[in-house]
Design a protein around this motif. Structure first.
Motif, short mmCIF file in Angstrom:
data_model
loop_
_atom_site.label_atom_id
_atom_site.label_comp_id
_atom_site.label_asym_id
_atom_site.label_seq_id
_atom_site.Cartn_x
_atom_site.Cartn_y
_atom_site.Cartn_z
N LEU A 34 47.84 64.66 42.10
CA LEU A 34 48.08 63.27 42.48
C LEU A 34 46.90 62.37 42.12
N ILE A 35 45.70 62.91 42.18
CA ILE A 35 44.52 62.13 41.82
C ILE A 35 44.56 61.78 40.33
N VAL A 36 44.88 62.78 39.52
CA VAL A 36 44.99 62.54 38.07
C VAL A 36 46.10 61.54 37.78
N PHE A 37 47.23 61.74 38.43
CA PHE A 37 48.38 60.86 38.21
C PHE A 37 48.06 59.42 38.58
N SER A 38 47.38 59.23 39.71
CA SER A 38 47.04 57.87 40.14
C SER A 38 46.09 57.19 39.16
N ALA A 39 45.13 57.95 38.63
CA ALA A 39 44.19 57.39 37.66
C ALA A 39 44.93 56.94 36.40
N VAL A 40 45.89 57.76 35.95
CA VAL A 40 46.67 57.42 34.76
C VAL A 40 47.51 56.18 35.02
N ILE A 41 48.12 56.10 36.20
CA ILE A 41 48.97 54.95 36.53
C ILE A 41 48.15 53.67 36.59
N PHE A 92 39.15 49.56 30.25
CA PHE A 92 38.29 48.72 31.09
C PHE A 92 38.50 49.05 32.57
N ILE A 93 39.76 49.17 33.00
CA ILE A 93 40.04 49.50 34.40
C ILE A 93 39.58 50.91 34.73
N SER A 94 39.78 51.85 33.80
CA SER A 94 39.32 53.22 34.04
C SER A 94 37.81 53.27 34.21
N LEU A 95 37.08 52.51 33.40
CA LEU A 95 35.63 52.47 33.53
C LEU A 95 35.22 51.81 34.85
N ALA A 96 35.97 50.79 35.26
CA ALA A 96 35.67 50.13 36.54
C ALA A 96 35.88 51.09 37.71
N LEU A 97 36.97 51.88 37.65
CA LEU A 97 37.23 52.87 38.71
C LEU A 97 36.18 53.97 38.69
N ALA A 98 35.72 54.35 37.50
CA ALA A 98 34.66 55.36 37.40
C ALA A 98 33.37 54.83 38.02
N ALA A 99 33.09 53.54 37.82
CA ALA A 99 31.88 52.93 38.39
C ALA A 99 31.96 52.91 39.92
N VAL A 100 33.13 52.56 40.45
CA VAL A 100 33.32 52.55 41.90
C VAL A 100 33.16 53.97 42.45
N SER A 101 33.73 54.95 41.74
CA SER A 101 33.61 56.34 42.17
C SER A 101 32.17 56.81 42.16
N PHE A 117 35.30 63.97 41.50
CA PHE A 117 36.45 64.32 40.66
C PHE A 117 37.12 63.06 40.11
N TYR A 118 37.23 62.02 40.95
CA TYR A 118 37.85 60.77 40.50
C TYR A 118 37.01 60.11 39.42
N PHE A 119 35.69 60.22 39.55
CA PHE A 119 34.79 59.71 38.52
C PHE A 119 35.02 60.45 37.20
N ASP A 120 35.08 61.77 37.26
CA ASP A 120 35.27 62.57 36.05
C ASP A 120 36.60 62.23 35.36
N VAL A 121 37.67 62.09 36.16
CA VAL A 121 38.99 61.81 35.60
C VAL A 121 39.00 60.45 34.90
N ASN A 122 38.48 59.42 35.56
CA ASN A 122 38.51 58.08 34.98
C ASN A 122 37.56 57.95 33.79
N ALA A 123 36.41 58.61 33.86
CA ALA A 123 35.49 58.60 32.72
C ALA A 123 36.13 59.28 31.52
N MET A 124 36.83 60.39 31.77
CA MET A 124 37.52 61.10 30.69
C MET A 124 38.64 60.24 30.11
N LEU A 125 39.42 59.59 30.98
CA LEU A 125 40.50 58.72 30.52
C LEU A 125 39.98 57.61 29.61
N ALA A 126 38.92 56.95 30.07
CA ALA A 126 38.35 55.85 29.29
C ALA A 126 37.78 56.36 27.97
N GLY A 127 36.99 57.44 28.04
CA GLY A 127 36.36 57.97 26.84
C GLY A 127 37.37 58.47 25.82
#
Length: 290
Positions: A34-41, A92-101, A117-127
């Motif tokens: 669910l964490i991965v899914f939410s980051a993707v959404i 941009f949003i993924s990087l913003a969520l990674a920064a918050v995490s 984990f949320y930081f890793d997921v969003n950083a990976m998504l953005a990268g």
């Protein structure tokens, strides 16, 4: 797999995404699905909101292994700047969520593992999405930039070539990792295969773009009775390939051909140029079209 509609937008789970989720479950990490899914959404909602703010209609969203694709009505037929802004919104949003995490990692106690984990997921998504490969956001941004200076189909082919090189690098990294650590990175393999398969689909779609753009212009002219028009002035020996690269999707174009004394030799519409192009070729002189 179609899972329903949200705000009139069809949500589709790509088979590759379902495979990744299945691997998470098999590995005993179902709680993180669910964490991965939410980051993707969240990543994809950024694309959707940006597209809607620019006046585009979003038909459906397909969730992919490393992001998603918002199928936006006639986006490929619009300006390069619109595609760049919409494509950049997700990373941009993924990087913003990674920064918050990351801030959460520094301050949280019991929730530190969640934030990490949320930081890793969003950083990976953005990268990953910023890689210059189609259909990723980075590939769309690079193609839009290239399309401002060259033919759209050629720009697509260039980015597809880069994407194939990235796929090879990913597979080589899998081999090197196995040789060093005796571990197989399944995610890298899925990513490499996904990029190769998706690139073929993008190449097919790019081939029909010119026909779609011209059909839309004709439909707009028939429906409204008028169409915004731009003029280009060219000398007889101007290469037609250089001229059509200036044709954008949002206006109709008229080419005024003048001689050395700047007297009008003839006039060509965008339609006439495209109709004669298969017979004359991109390297032909514009005077051959008169």
């Amino acid at each position: 797999m179609r899972v329903g509609k949200v705000a009139g937008i069809q949500i589709i789970l790509n088979n590759w995404f379902l495979l990744i989720i299945s691997l998470f479950v098999v590995a005993g990490m179902s709680g993180k699905v669910l964490i991965v899914f939410s980051a993707v959404i969240f990543h994809e909602l950024a694309h959707v909101f940006m597209a809607r703010s620019l006046g585009y209609k979003v038909k459906e969203v397909e969730v992919l292994p490393f992001g998603a694709i918002a199928r936006i009505d006639r986006l490929s037929e619009k300006s390069a700047s619109s595609e760049i802004v919409i494509a950049a919104a997700g990373p941009f949003i993924s990087l913003a969520l990674a920064a918050v995490s990351y801030v959460g990692i520094l301050k949280a106690g019991l929730w530190q593992d969640f934030y990490r984990f949320y930081f890793d997921v969003n950083a990976m998504l953005a990268g990953f999405n910023l890689l210059p490969a189609l259909p990723l956001d980075g590939g769309r941004i690079v193609r839009a930039l290239l399309a401002q200076k060259q033919d759209y189909q050629k720009a697509t082919a260039t980015v597809i070539t880069i994407g194939k090189m990235i796929s090879v690098v990913l597979l080589v990294s899998v081999v090197v990792t196995y040789w060093l650590d005796k571990t197989i990175n399944i995610t890298m393999i899925v990513a490499a295969v996904f990029l190769c398969v998706a690139a073929k689909a993008e190449q097919k779609l790019a081939g029909f773009r010119t026909m779609r753009v011209m059909a839309r212009k004709k439909a707009a002219l028939s429906a409204n009775g008028l169409l915004p028009t731009s003029h280009f002035t060219a000398v007889p020996n101007a290469v037609v390939g250089d001229i059509i690269r200036l044709f954008g999707p949002e206006q109709y174009y008229i080419v005024l051909v003048v001689d050395d004394n700047f007297r009008l030799c003839g006039t060509l519409t965008e339609t006439q140029v495209w109709e004669e192009l298969p017979a004359r070729g991109l390297k032909a002189k514009i005077k051959e079209f008169l």
